[in-house]
Design a protein around this motif. Structure first.
Motif, mmCIF file in Angstrom:
data_model
loop_
_atom_site.group_PDB
_atom_site.id
_atom_site.type_symbol
_atom_site.label_atom_id
_atom_site.label_comp_id
_atom_site.label_asym_id
_atom_site.label_seq_id
_atom_site.Cartn_x
_atom_site.Cartn_y
_atom_site.Cartn_z
ATOM 1 N N GLU A 169 -8.924 0.819 -1.529
ATOM 2 C CA GLU A 169 -8.551 0.445 -0.196
ATOM 3 C C GLU A 169 -6.986 0.974 0.118
ATOM 4 N N PHE A 170 -6.342 0.912 -1.069
ATOM 5 C CA PHE A 170 -4.794 1.342 -0.841
ATOM 6 C C PHE A 170 -4.823 3.011 -0.536
ATOM 7 N N HIS A 171 -5.716 3.468 -1.241
ATOM 8 C CA HIS A 171 -5.515 5.187 -0.847
ATOM 9 C C HIS A 171 -6.171 5.465 0.283
ATOM 10 N N ARG A 172 -7.397 4.949 0.654
ATOM 11 C CA ARG A 172 -7.886 4.998 2.062
ATOM 12 C C ARG A 172 -7.051 4.930 3.213
ATOM 13 N N ALA A 173 -6.095 3.620 3.115
ATOM 14 C CA ALA A 173 -5.168 3.359 4.231
ATOM 15 C C ALA A 173 -3.971 4.487 4.059
ATOM 16 N N ARG A 174 -3.674 4.678 2.884
ATOM 17 C CA ARG A 174 -2.403 5.374 3.007
ATOM 18 C C ARG A 174 -2.663 6.794 2.998
ATOM 19 N N LEU A 180 -6.526 8.662 3.420
ATOM 20 C CA LEU A 180 -7.759 9.416 3.737
ATOM 21 C C LEU A 180 -7.985 8.755 5.304
ATOM 22 N N ASN A 181 -7.752 7.603 5.836
ATOM 23 C CA ASN A 181 -8.130 7.204 7.013
ATOM 24 C C ASN A 181 -6.645 7.805 8.076
ATOM 25 N N SER A 182 -7.260 8.736 8.790
ATOM 26 C CA SER A 182 -6.192 9.530 9.699
ATOM 27 C C SER A 182 -5.443 8.424 10.445
ATOM 28 N N ALA A 183 -5.900 7.434 10.927
ATOM 29 C CA ALA A 183 -5.601 6.417 11.873
ATOM 30 C C ALA A 183 -4.230 5.938 11.174
ATOM 31 N N GLU A 214 0.977 9.485 3.798
ATOM 32 C CA GLU A 214 1.091 10.305 2.939
ATOM 33 C C GLU A 214 0.037 11.251 2.573
ATOM 34 N N ARG A 215 0.388 12.261 1.859
ATOM 35 C CA ARG A 215 -0.785 13.213 1.425
ATOM 36 C C ARG A 215 -0.877 12.820 -0.197
ATOM 37 N N THR A 216 -1.830 12.745 -0.755
ATOM 38 C CA THR A 216 -2.330 12.633 -2.310
ATOM 39 C C THR A 216 -2.963 13.499 -2.812
#
Ligand SMILES: CC(C)(COP(=O)(O)OP(=O)(O)OC[C@H]1O[C@@H](n2cnc3c(N)ncnc32)[C@H](O)[C@@H]1OP(=O)(O)O)[C@@H](O)C(=O)NCCC(=O)NCCS
Length: 151
Positions: free
Chosen positions: A42-47, A49-52, A56-58
């Motif tokens: 969820e941390f990476h999706r929110a920060r 992957l989810n454009s809304a 950051e870019r990871t």
């Protein structure tokens, strides 16, 4: 980073990193509990992957074709904040230095004026990495910050 890469990254984190090295604290017993695995995704999706909600870019760091860690750039005004972690078996082999060079190049080409990073006073690996990149470390108590001009 995309969903398949995120799944590979979670495997790398579980196999070779402590949760506190790679994500914010989550309560409960130590180790990679189901709650921490879900929170990592969820941390990476929110920060990222989810454009809304992305901030950051990871990128997933692949070593010999397998996920070995992650690197990130988070815009902050005219600066960009960088972060990196590697799984234990990939540390101390110069990989962090190579990834840092790639992050610096990416930050420059994005037009950022400064690269920011922070770590803790006892993190010798991160301190060595940042000094190797030419940064002057600013130590305040347990906090270490750096600011690298990019132009
Ligand atoms: C911090 C981290 C990304 C560094 O990457 P790395 O691939 O291990 O670092 P490198 O092998 O490229 O080393 C870079 C420099 O730091 C030095 N260094 C690396 N680890 C070190 C350690 N444990 N103690 C002292 N110096 C160290 C190296 O000697 C090298 O310096 P040199 O260029 O003068 O030889 C990695 O150790 C890591 O993922 N640690 C856990 C997560 C973490 O702490 N991330 C940073 C949070 S701010």
């Amino acid at each position: 980073m995309d969903e398949p890469a995120l799944a590979r990254l979670l495997d790398a984190a579980v196999a070779g990193a402590d949760p506190l090295e790679v994500m914010p604290p989550v309560g409960g017993p130590p180790g990679w509990t189901p709650e921490r695995r879900a929170a990592f995704l969820e941390f990476h999706r929110a920060r990222c992957l989810n454009s809304a909600t992305a901030v950051e870019r990871t990128w997933v760091v692949d070593v010999d074709g397998e996920a070995a860690g992650a690197a990130r750039l988070q815009p902050d005004g005219d600066a960009v904040e960088a972060g990196i972690w590697l799984s234990r078996s990939s540390r101390g082999r110069g990989i962090g230095a190579r990834v840092t060079a790639l992050l610096l190049a990416e930050a420059r080409s994005s037009g950022a004026a400064r690269l920011l990073a922070s770590t803790t006073a006892g993190n010798r690996g991160a301190r060595g990495l940042l000094e190797g990149a030419g940064a002057t470390l600013i130590v305040e108590g347990d906090e270490v910050t750096v600011e690298l001009p990019l132009s």
